[in-house]
Design a protein around this motif. Structure first.
Motif, PDB file in Angstrom:
ATOM      1  N   VAL A 139      -9.558  -7.756  37.488  1.00  0.00           N
ATOM      2  CA  VAL A 139     -10.686  -6.832  37.601  1.00  0.00           C
ATOM      3  C   VAL A 139     -11.204  -6.982  39.027  1.00  0.00           C
ATOM      4  O   VAL A 139     -10.923  -7.973  39.702  1.00  0.00           O
ATOM      5  CB  VAL A 139     -11.815  -7.152  36.595  1.00  0.00           C
ATOM      6  CG1 VAL A 139     -11.307  -7.076  35.160  1.00  0.00           C
ATOM      7  CG2 VAL A 139     -12.430  -8.525  36.865  1.00  0.00           C
ATOM      8  N   TYR A 143     -18.548  -9.202  38.665  1.00  0.00           N
ATOM      9  CA  TYR A 143     -19.278  -9.032  37.411  1.00  0.00           C
ATOM     10  C   TYR A 143     -18.354  -9.288  36.227  1.00  0.00           C
ATOM     11  O   TYR A 143     -17.174  -8.954  36.276  1.00  0.00           O
ATOM     12  CB  TYR A 143     -19.858  -7.616  37.296  1.00  0.00           C
ATOM     13  CG  TYR A 143     -20.881  -7.304  38.358  1.00  0.00           C
ATOM     14  CD1 TYR A 143     -22.221  -7.633  38.177  1.00  0.00           C
ATOM     15  CD2 TYR A 143     -20.490  -6.706  39.551  1.00  0.00           C
ATOM     16  CE1 TYR A 143     -23.154  -7.363  39.167  1.00  0.00           C
ATOM     17  CE2 TYR A 143     -21.414  -6.426  40.543  1.00  0.00           C
ATOM     18  CZ  TYR A 143     -22.748  -6.758  40.340  1.00  0.00           C
ATOM     19  OH  TYR A 143     -23.670  -6.503  41.327  1.00  0.00           O
ATOM     20  N   GLN A 146     -15.629  -6.331  32.926  1.00  0.00           N
ATOM     21  CA  GLN A 146     -14.990  -5.134  33.453  1.00  0.00           C
ATOM     22  C   GLN A 146     -13.630  -4.898  32.779  1.00  0.00           C
ATOM     23  O   GLN A 146     -13.026  -5.827  32.260  1.00  0.00           O
ATOM     24  CB  GLN A 146     -14.785  -5.273  34.963  1.00  0.00           C
ATOM     25  CG  GLN A 146     -16.075  -5.403  35.750  1.00  0.00           C
ATOM     26  CD  GLN A 146     -15.796  -5.459  37.248  1.00  0.00           C
ATOM     27  OE1 GLN A 146     -15.537  -4.452  37.886  1.00  0.00           O
ATOM     28  NE2 GLN A 146     -15.834  -6.674  37.791  1.00  0.00           N
TER      29      GLN A 146
END
Length: 226
Positions: A139, A143, A146
């Motif tokens: 990803v 964060y 995802q």
């Protein structure tokens, strides 16, 4: 099929950190700690101080992922705090990669490097033989939660082929969306270390020991299908 599990501590319940560390300490192979500076990625997570606080409470190897613009500013601090593996992004070190590798080695720590989804293996060809671990981001970084980027399976296969051809010693680690939907493909491509977060481990059950058993059952099912 041999694999290792590295829970991402940014995804754990930090209110229950002591009890969760006790569960992980008897089950996991590594503890994965993300350090973000708010510049390389638009997020800020854990810190060298966090490493220092948990080090006395685990016998596991602590693997530190540096999502920071200037890795050299963090290496001494995370090494002194108790990290075992220190892994900056290739995109942040290629102007001084050998100096960064030597800085990590001076602390007698293992050297890793992290490749973003759009960064090719070719990018690290001049120092790939010096690495203890290569982390493939599946990803884009920054964060949790995802969606998986399937094009990264080719990159994992490429690293596995290079390792076999040249006798390299690096571990092939996967960071991003390691869960029941992807275990089969990741292991089949040559993944050796799976970083598990919310979807792969921590959200499977409020009781982390139960969640761990569910995760390992999912991986066994993926192995049987491989």
């Amino acid at each position: 099929m041999t694999y290792m599990i590295s829970p991402s501590l940014m995804c754990m319940n930090l209110i229950e950190i002591k009890s969760q560390l006790e569960v992980l300490d008897t089950r996991a192979d590594f503890l994965h700690i993300d350090i973000m500076d708010g510049h390389y990625v638009k997020n800020i997570t854990l810190s060298p101080f966090f490493i220092e606080q948990i080090r006395p409470h685990t016998n596991l190897k602590i693997d530190v992922h540096l999502m920071v613009e200037e890795p050299s500013d963090f290496i001494d601090a995370v090494a002194n705090a108790g990290a075992d593996y220190i892994c900056p992004h290739a995109e942040t070190i290629n102007r001084d990669a050998f100096r960064i590798i030597n800085q990590i080695r001076k602390h007698n720590k293992k050297v890793g490097v992290v490749l973003n989804p759009a960064t090719p293996v070719e990018y690290i060809k001049h120092y790939i033989h010096l690495l203890d671990k290569i982390t493939v981001m599946t990803v884009d970084p920054g964060y949790a939660g995802q969606p998986f980027i399937p094009e990264m399976l080719n990159k994992i296969q490429e690293l596995a082929a290079l390792k076999k051809e040249h006798g390299y010693n690096y571990l092939i680690e996967i960071d991003g969306s390691c869960n029941t939907k992807t275990f089969h493909d990741l292991l089949g491509a040559g993944a050796e270390v799976l970083i598990v977060g919310t979807s792969g481990l921590f959200n499977l059950d409020p009781n982390l020991a139960v969640a761990w058993d569910k995760m390992t059952a999912n991986i066994r099912q993926a192995e049987q299908a491989a």
